[in-house]
Design a protein around this motif. Structure first.
Motif, PDB file in Angstrom:
ATOM      1  N   UNK A 109       0.844  -1.194   0.000  1.00  0.00           N
ATOM      2  CA  UNK A 109       0.000   0.000   0.000  1.00  0.00           C
ATOM      3  C   UNK A 109       0.882   1.248   0.000  1.00  0.00           C
ATOM      4  N   UNK A 110       1.868   1.251   0.896  1.00  0.00           N
ATOM      5  CA  UNK A 110       2.766   2.408   1.003  1.00  0.00           C
ATOM      6  C   UNK A 110       3.497   2.635  -0.314  1.00  0.00           C
ATOM      7  N   UNK A 111       3.977   1.550  -0.934  1.00  0.00           N
ATOM      8  CA  UNK A 111       4.720   1.685  -2.192  1.00  0.00           C
ATOM      9  C   UNK A 111       3.827   2.301  -3.268  1.00  0.00           C
ATOM     10  N   UNK A 112       2.574   1.848  -3.337  1.00  0.00           N
ATOM     11  CA  UNK A 112       1.661   2.390  -4.354  1.00  0.00           C
ATOM     12  C   UNK A 112       1.365   3.862  -4.093  1.00  0.00           C
ATOM     13  N   UNK A 113       1.149   4.180  -2.826  1.00  0.00           N
ATOM     14  CA  UNK A 113       0.825   5.563  -2.475  1.00  0.00           C
ATOM     15  C   UNK A 113       2.010   6.479  -2.801  1.00  0.00           C
ATOM     16  N   UNK A 114       3.227   6.015  -2.451  1.00  0.00           N
ATOM     17  CA  UNK A 114       4.405   6.856  -2.682  1.00  0.00           C
ATOM     18  C   UNK A 114       4.655   7.067  -4.168  1.00  0.00           C
ATOM     19  N   UNK A 115       4.358   6.032  -4.969  1.00  0.00           N
ATOM     20  CA  UNK A 115       4.618   6.169  -6.397  1.00  0.00           C
ATOM     21  C   UNK A 115       3.680   7.201  -7.028  1.00  0.00           C
ATOM     22  N   UNK A 116       2.579   7.520  -6.326  1.00  0.00           N
ATOM     23  CA  UNK A 116       1.620   8.476  -6.896  1.00  0.00           C
ATOM     24  C   UNK A 116       1.979   9.919  -6.583  1.00  0.00           C
TER      25      UNK A 116
END
Ligand code: HEM
Length: 526
Positions: A109-116
């Motif tokens: 979740x964190x990785x997806x959020x950060x990539x945005x």
């Protein structure tokens, strides 16, 4: 091209549609030159504030400092309002994807959020900064309170003397750089280290504050998707002036509607033309205050007020119930811990943090006391009723809050923990907005009615006066029992629907400064 700052509900994604006053092209140009965190909160949960004092003795020193500030205008650093808006769109889309995917690990979740989104960077300059860097009077924003700086406004605001402030704020501060992200270790730390290295190389000194948004779920457990709370335990950042059509639309559907209380605001609530900027250059004034919170003290008052509430119905009551304590806290803040406005009901539990309320049906203040924090700082029409001041004028005094908590992320700090709020707010006039609210509403014991007392959260008397000299605030004896309002007697007469009790001062200002957030075109010219 200049834009009409009277517009509400701007939409950078739509071509001009009536009643929109500005073309899409003009809106996008202005947002591209404006810094983020003004019209919308940057929304990141971790924030580092770098307070910078440049070496300014020689022309070479000043040149280096100005060049350094100009270098922040590169896209790698300062986040424009347009970038922030587009990233926020992507971020929401990412969250929707996560929801659709169902079970997902916290790390994914964190990785997806950060990539945005990218790391947010904001650059703010004080009047001392403009002066000591010799940026020129014609390029310096001219708000009178900004011009003299926060240290000169202590007497107006009943703040502690500058000698009692933390050393960071006693110093002459030229600039503030805000670095914010959801990942403090992998994304904030390296960037802060890079900036500090650059600053050390030009002889600047840097002091730091660290902010963390405290998110908790409905059960009070820390949760990355929970609601932001402040240290007294209340949901915070709920009511804000909204500038984008998209945010107003969300409030219409998610925040209890907007037909009773309209959160929309014109751009000139927070924006002014930046005298150093290009034709699209706008900026905003920011107030920064480090506000320490004494959680044990506040809790003690909640309990003591709760006991008096209990004793209104049972004079022999020895202890308040949890409901009495919750109501006492809601009387002090104006909302329950979960955000339910106390003017709406006697217990918490209204879902979706409603902001669609006014005090029109509580003119007697027997549901929401006039000393409660939210009623003091945003009277939602009380001024029109009391003094005939048009609501439209009262609404121009709203501020956009952009603060974040400091200290351990807990609603139960240990004794000795230093906790509180790094209060930040945006406005187009410091005297008419922040200072007016703090000095003439929160600190003014006669605001709206004689004897209403200090704001129960942030009200302060001059430091020379002891808190015992404060008026006792009137609290409803029985929730919602409408009676003849009688504030003329202090303490209230026996027939009054109020009982008097003085609450303590549990928020202490530890220092602050006033800043301007220049446009990117201005920064480039520094
Ligand atoms: C609202 C807490 C300082 C202005 C709120 C709310 C809480 C809160 C719990 C209700 C939730 C919300 O609507 O966001 C605090 C605490 C403070 C503090 C604990 C200090 C440590 C200040 C200061 C100001 C201020 C210094 C300005 C002088 C506001 C405004 C609102 C608000 C304008 C929104 C009111 C509304 O629109 O109904 N605050 N606050 N607060 N606060 Fe504060």
């Amino acid at each position: 091209m200049a834009i009409d700052l009277k517009q509400t509900g701007i939409d950078p994604d739509l071509p001009t549609i009536p009643p929109t006053r500005n073309t899409q092209e003009a809106v996008r140009a202005a947002l591209g030159d404006l810094q983020g965190n003004i019209l919308q909160s940057h929304g990141r949960d971790h924030s580092r504030h770098l307070f910078i004092t440049f070496a300014t003795a020689s022309a070479a020193d000043r040149q280096q400092a100005r060049q350094w500030l100009a270098s922040l205008a590169q896209p790698a650093y300062v986040t424009s309002a347009l970038t922030q808006y587009e990233e926020a769109n992507r971020y929401r889309e990412t969250l929707r994807t996560i929801d659709r995917n169902g079970a997902i690990t916290a790390a994914d979740r964190m990785a997806m959020v950060l990539s945005a989104s990218s790391v947010f960077v904001g650059a703010l300059v004080s009047a001392d900064g403009y002066r000591d860097l010799r940026l020129g009077a014609d390029l310096t924003p001219d708000d009178p309170s900004f011009a003299v700086g926060a240290k000169e406004r202590v007497a107006v605001l009943n703040d502690p003397p500058v000698s009692a402030w933390e050393p960071t704020f006693q110093a002459t501060l030229h600039a503030l750089v805000i670095v914010a992200d959801d990942d403090p270790v992998l994304r904030i730390d390296p960037l802060v280290a890079e900036l500090k290295q650059q600053l050390a190389a030009i002889g600047a000194t840097v002091a730091e504050e660290t902010g963390t948004a405290m998110r908790f779920d409905a059960q009070g457990n820390p949760s990355p998707t929970g609601t932001v709370h402040e240290h007294f335990g209340f949901a915070d950042g709920v009511s804000q002036p909204l500038f984008f059509a998209r945010d107003i639309e969300r409030a219409r559907t998610l925040n209890g509607g907007i037909d009773v209380y309209d959160p929309s605001a014109p751009l000139d609530q927070v924006l002014v033309k930046d005298p150093a900027g290009g034709s699209d250059g706008y900026g905003s004034y920011f107030v920064y205050r480090k506000l320490a919170q004494d959680v044990a003290g506040f809790r003690g008052d909640e309990k003591a007020l709760g006991l008096e509430i209990a004793q209104q119905s049972d004079p022999k009551a020895q202890d308040p119930t949890d409901a009495d304590i919750a109501l006492a806290g809601a009387y002090m803040v104006g909302r329950f811990k979960d955000g339910t406005p106390v003017v709406e009901q006697q217990v918490p539990g209204l879902v979706s943090l409603p902001n669609n309320f006014s005090y029109d049906r509580d003119v007697d203040a027997v549901r929401c006391p006039l000393a409660s924090h939210v009623r003091k700082v945003n009277p939602r029409g009380d001024k029109q009723r009391q003094f005939g001041v048009p609501l439209t004028q009262e609404r121009t005094q709203r501020i956009a809050r952009r603060g974040i908590s400091f200290g351990p992320v807990t609603l139960d700090p240990a004794p000795g923990d230093s906790v509180g709020l790094l209060f930040l707010c945006a406005q187009s006039s410091i005297p008419d907005q922040f200072e007016f609210i703090q000095a003439l509403w929160s600190n003014f014991e006669q605001f709206l009615q004689p004897g209403t007392g200090l704001d129960a959260v942030i009200g302060q008397l001059p430091p020379s006066e002891s808190r015992d000299q404060a008026l006792e605030q009137p609290w409803p004896k029985v929730y919602g029992s409408h009676n003849q309002l009688d504030f003329s007697q202090q303490p209230p007469a026996p027939t009054s629907p109020f009982f008097p009790k003085r609450v303590g001062q549990w928020v202490t200002m530890r220092g602050g400064e006033y800043f301007f957030v220049p446009s990117l075109s201005a920064l480039q010219r520094f």
